[in-house]
Design an enzyme around this catalytic site. Structure first.
Site, PDB file in Angstrom:
ATOM      1  N   GLY A  13      47.363 -10.767 -38.864  1.00  0.00           N
ATOM      2  CA  GLY A  13      48.818 -10.147 -39.075  1.00  0.00           C
ATOM      3  C   GLY A  13      49.032  -9.485 -40.444  1.00  0.00           C
ATOM      4  O   GLY A  13      50.135  -9.468 -41.109  1.00  0.00           O
ATOM      5  N   ALA A  14      48.002  -8.538 -40.632  1.00  0.00           N
ATOM      6  CA  ALA A  14      47.844  -7.833 -42.042  1.00  0.00           C
ATOM      7  C   ALA A  14      48.666  -6.380 -41.867  1.00  0.00           C
ATOM      8  O   ALA A  14      48.479  -5.794 -42.775  1.00  0.00           O
ATOM      9  CB  ALA A  14      46.352  -7.423 -42.223  1.00  0.00           C
ATOM     10  N   SER A  15      49.215  -6.230 -40.825  1.00  0.00           N
ATOM     11  CA  SER A  15      49.817  -4.632 -40.637  1.00  0.00           C
ATOM     12  C   SER A  15      50.982  -4.380 -41.732  1.00  0.00           C
ATOM     13  O   SER A  15      51.187  -3.454 -42.094  1.00  0.00           O
ATOM     14  CB  SER A  15      50.284  -4.471 -39.158  1.00  0.00           C
ATOM     15  OG  SER A  15      51.263  -5.484 -38.715  1.00  0.00           O
ATOM     16  N   TYR A 161      60.534 -22.512 -33.458  1.00  0.00           N
ATOM     17  CA  TYR A 161      59.498 -22.067 -34.182  1.00  0.00           C
ATOM     18  C   TYR A 161      59.276 -23.187 -35.397  1.00  0.00           C
ATOM     19  O   TYR A 161      58.183 -23.395 -35.693  1.00  0.00           O
ATOM     20  CB  TYR A 161      60.604 -21.107 -35.271  1.00  0.00           C
ATOM     21  CG  TYR A 161      59.912 -20.469 -36.546  1.00  0.00           C
ATOM     22  CD1 TYR A 161      58.793 -19.713 -36.436  1.00  0.00           C
ATOM     23  CD2 TYR A 161      60.076 -20.957 -37.924  1.00  0.00           C
ATOM     24  CE1 TYR A 161      58.034 -19.242 -37.445  1.00  0.00           C
ATOM     25  CE2 TYR A 161      59.699 -20.369 -38.867  1.00  0.00           C
ATOM     26  CZ  TYR A 161      58.569 -19.646 -38.706  1.00  0.00           C
ATOM     27  OH  TYR A 161      57.991 -19.151 -39.936  1.00  0.00           O
TER      28      TYR A 161
HETATM   29  N1  LIG Z   1      59.228 -14.008 -43.960  1.00  0.00           N
HETATM   30  C1  LIG Z   1      59.806 -15.368 -44.088  1.00  0.00           C
HETATM   31  O1  LIG Z   1      60.864 -15.411 -44.401  1.00  0.00           O
HETATM   32  C2  LIG Z   1      58.806 -16.366 -43.639  1.00  0.00           C
HETATM   33  C3  LIG Z   1      59.123 -17.543 -44.189  1.00  0.00           C
HETATM   34  C4  LIG Z   1      58.151 -18.587 -43.971  1.00  0.00           C
HETATM   35  C5  LIG Z   1      56.930 -18.474 -43.186  1.00  0.00           C
HETATM   36  N2  LIG Z   1      56.805 -17.116 -42.922  1.00  0.00           N
HETATM   37  C6  LIG Z   1      55.381 -16.831 -42.223  1.00  0.00           C
HETATM   38  O2  LIG Z   1      54.594 -15.937 -42.762  1.00  0.00           O
HETATM   39  C7  LIG Z   1      53.710 -15.238 -41.881  1.00  0.00           C
HETATM   40  C8  LIG Z   1      53.857 -13.854 -42.044  1.00  0.00           C
HETATM   41  O3  LIG Z   1      55.087 -13.410 -41.767  1.00  0.00           O
HETATM   42  P1  LIG Z   1      55.967 -12.200 -42.360  1.00  0.00           P
HETATM   43  O4  LIG Z   1      57.063 -12.665 -43.175  1.00  0.00           O
HETATM   44  O5  LIG Z   1      54.824 -11.491 -43.334  1.00  0.00           O
HETATM   45  O6  LIG Z   1      56.333 -11.406 -41.017  1.00  0.00           O
HETATM   46  P2  LIG Z   1      56.247 -10.086 -40.591  1.00  0.00           P
HETATM   47  O7  LIG Z   1      56.654  -8.972 -41.563  1.00  0.00           O
HETATM   48  O8  LIG Z   1      57.095 -10.087 -39.225  1.00  0.00           O
HETATM   49  O9  LIG Z   1      54.772  -9.818 -39.931  1.00  0.00           O
HETATM   50  C9  LIG Z   1      54.284 -10.818 -39.323  1.00  0.00           C
HETATM   51  C10 LIG Z   1      52.710 -10.176 -38.670  1.00  0.00           C
HETATM   52  O10 LIG Z   1      52.435 -10.750 -37.920  1.00  0.00           O
HETATM   53  C11 LIG Z   1      51.621  -9.987 -36.861  1.00  0.00           C
HETATM   54  N3  LIG Z   1      51.627 -10.469 -35.586  1.00  0.00           N
HETATM   55  C12 LIG Z   1      52.803 -10.738 -34.580  1.00  0.00           C
HETATM   56  N4  LIG Z   1      52.378 -11.239 -33.604  1.00  0.00           N
HETATM   57  C13 LIG Z   1      51.030 -10.857 -33.444  1.00  0.00           C
HETATM   58  C14 LIG Z   1      50.061 -11.029 -32.357  1.00  0.00           C
HETATM   59  N5  LIG Z   1      50.281 -11.399 -31.106  1.00  0.00           N
HETATM   60  N6  LIG Z   1      48.742 -10.595 -32.767  1.00  0.00           N
HETATM   61  C15 LIG Z   1      48.165 -10.292 -34.149  1.00  0.00           C
HETATM   62  N7  LIG Z   1      49.356 -10.155 -34.953  1.00  0.00           N
HETATM   63  C16 LIG Z   1      50.405 -10.401 -34.755  1.00  0.00           C
HETATM   64  C17 LIG Z   1      52.507  -8.659 -37.045  1.00  0.00           C
HETATM   65  O11 LIG Z   1      51.535  -7.528 -36.573  1.00  0.00           O
HETATM   66  P3  LIG Z   1      51.851  -6.672 -35.442  1.00  0.00           P
HETATM   67  O12 LIG Z   1      52.998  -6.384 -34.917  1.00  0.00           O
HETATM   68  O13 LIG Z   1      51.038  -5.353 -35.937  1.00  0.00           O
HETATM   69  O14 LIG Z   1      50.648  -7.348 -34.423  1.00  0.00           O
HETATM   70  C18 LIG Z   1      52.626  -8.605 -38.340  1.00  0.00           C
HETATM   71  O15 LIG Z   1      51.508  -7.997 -39.280  1.00  0.00           O
HETATM   72  C19 LIG Z   1      54.386 -15.986 -40.495  1.00  0.00           C
HETATM   73  O16 LIG Z   1      53.385 -16.735 -39.999  1.00  0.00           O
HETATM   74  C20 LIG Z   1      55.588 -16.486 -40.374  1.00  0.00           C
HETATM   75  O17 LIG Z   1      55.967 -17.566 -39.778  1.00  0.00           O
HETATM   76  C21 LIG Z   1      57.631 -16.144 -43.197  1.00  0.00           C
END
Ligand SMILES: NC(=O)c1ccc[n+]([C@@H]2O[C@H](COP(=O)([O-])OP(=O)(O)OC[C@H]3O[C@@H](n4cnc5c(N)ncnc54)[C@H](OP(=O)(O)O)[C@@H]3O)[C@@H](O)[C@H]2O)c1
Length: 255
Positions: A13-15, A161
């Site tokens: 999820g590095a994008s 979730y």
């Molecule tokens: N933001 C928050 O408030 C928050 C809070 C607590 C925990 N988290 C956790 O933090 C982590 C990162 O989230 P973020 O906040 O950075 O969210 P984000 O900005 O939505 O990024 C999510 C990443 O996951 C990738 N992804 C989603 N589905 C995928 C798939 N099927 N295969 C490969 N990659 C996939 C997306 O890339 P592509 O779409 O390019 O595949 C994107 O790079 C997650 O595990 C989330 O549960 C986030």
């Protein structure tokens, strides 16, 4: 971070968001980072952006809901001479959908289960396999979990979730015990944040920008770079210290 210089980290999820921030920080420290996600263009842009840094970015398209994608990614890493295997695995790819337990869409539940639980389990198994076959005994697995893996926030969109992130908590302790049984010194850790300002909330709220703006106006959220700094903290821990789980909540967040 000196011991990680020239070694290989996988970030899923590095994008965008937390994953991209982790890639930036690791590459600055001279680490070779395999950056995976579905959006290859964004990964290529990250590679270009970081071209002058001491480490390097190796973009690989991988949908973590597809086991064959994950296995072919690990095979590619193994056969690439400058990589050879994984020393650090940051299980960051994750998603949340608005799918309450009483009337949610099964497809959304399945996607959350596949990305947040099964994808994480498969990547972890393959990363530890890669470490052990190369006699790497100081590897590090990191889960980007959530406060939702620790408490049930009463908000129907996030209940399923939350179930997936509770599964991550169980996997963390399970993997730690299986490694200990093997007398391995590979470590496993998690970071469990509250609100982080990324695309996550936009995706969870199905593009409802107004609702997301309201959330981020009501509190100062954690920034993705601050999560990357905690990844660095875990990687810097001395060999006899396993950082287990770091819970981070925006100071103004209620639950
Ligand atoms: N933001 C928050 O408030 C928050 C809070 C607590 C925990 N988290 C956790 O933090 C982590 C990162 O989230 P973020 O906040 O950075 O969210 P984000 O900005 O939505 O990024 C999510 C990443 O996951 C990738 N992804 C989603 N589905 C995928 C798939 N099927 N295969 C490969 N990659 C996939 C997306 O890339 P592509 O779409 O390019 O595949 C994107 O790079 C997650 O595990 C989330 O549960 C986030």
């Amino acid at each position: 971070m000196d011991r990680w210089l020239g070694r290989v980290a996988l970030v899923t999820g590095a994008s965008v968001g937390i994953g991209a921030a982790c890639v930036r920080n690791l590459v600055r420290h001279g680490i070779k980072v395999v950056a995976c996600a579905r959006n290859l263009e964004q990964l290529q842009a990250l590679k270009t952006e970081l071209a002058s840094q001491p480490g390097s970015v190796h973009p690989i398209r991988c949908d973590v809901t597809k086991e064959e994608d994950i296995l072919s990614m690990f095979a590619e890493i193994k056969k690439t001479p400058e990589l050879g295997g994984v020393d650090i695995c940051i299980n960051n790819a994750g998603c949340g959908h608005n799918a309450p337990l009483l009337d949610g869409d099964t497809k959304m539940w399945r996607n959350m289960l596949e990305v947040n639980v099964l994808g994480v389990a498969i990547c972890t198994r393959e990363a530890i396999r890669s470490m052990r076959e190369r006699m790497v005994d100081d590897g590090q697995i990191i889960y980007i979990s959530s406060l939702s893996g620790h408490r049930i926030y009463s908000s129907p969109p996030s209940h399923f979730y939350s179930a997936t992130k509770h599964a991550v908590k169980a996997m963390l302790e399970g993997v730690r015990n299986e490694l200990r049984d093997l007398k391995s010194h590979i470590r496993v850790a998690a970071i469990s944040p509250g609100y982080v300002e990324t695309e996550f909330s936009i995706r969870l709220n199905e593009g409802n920008q107004e609702k997301v703006d309201e959330i981020f106006k009501s509190l100062k959220a954690i920034q993705p770079e601050e999560i990357a700094e905690h990844v660095e903290f875990i990687l810097k821990a001395p060999p006899h210290v396993q950082v287990h789980d770091i819970l981070l909540r925006p100071t103004e967040q209620i639950s």
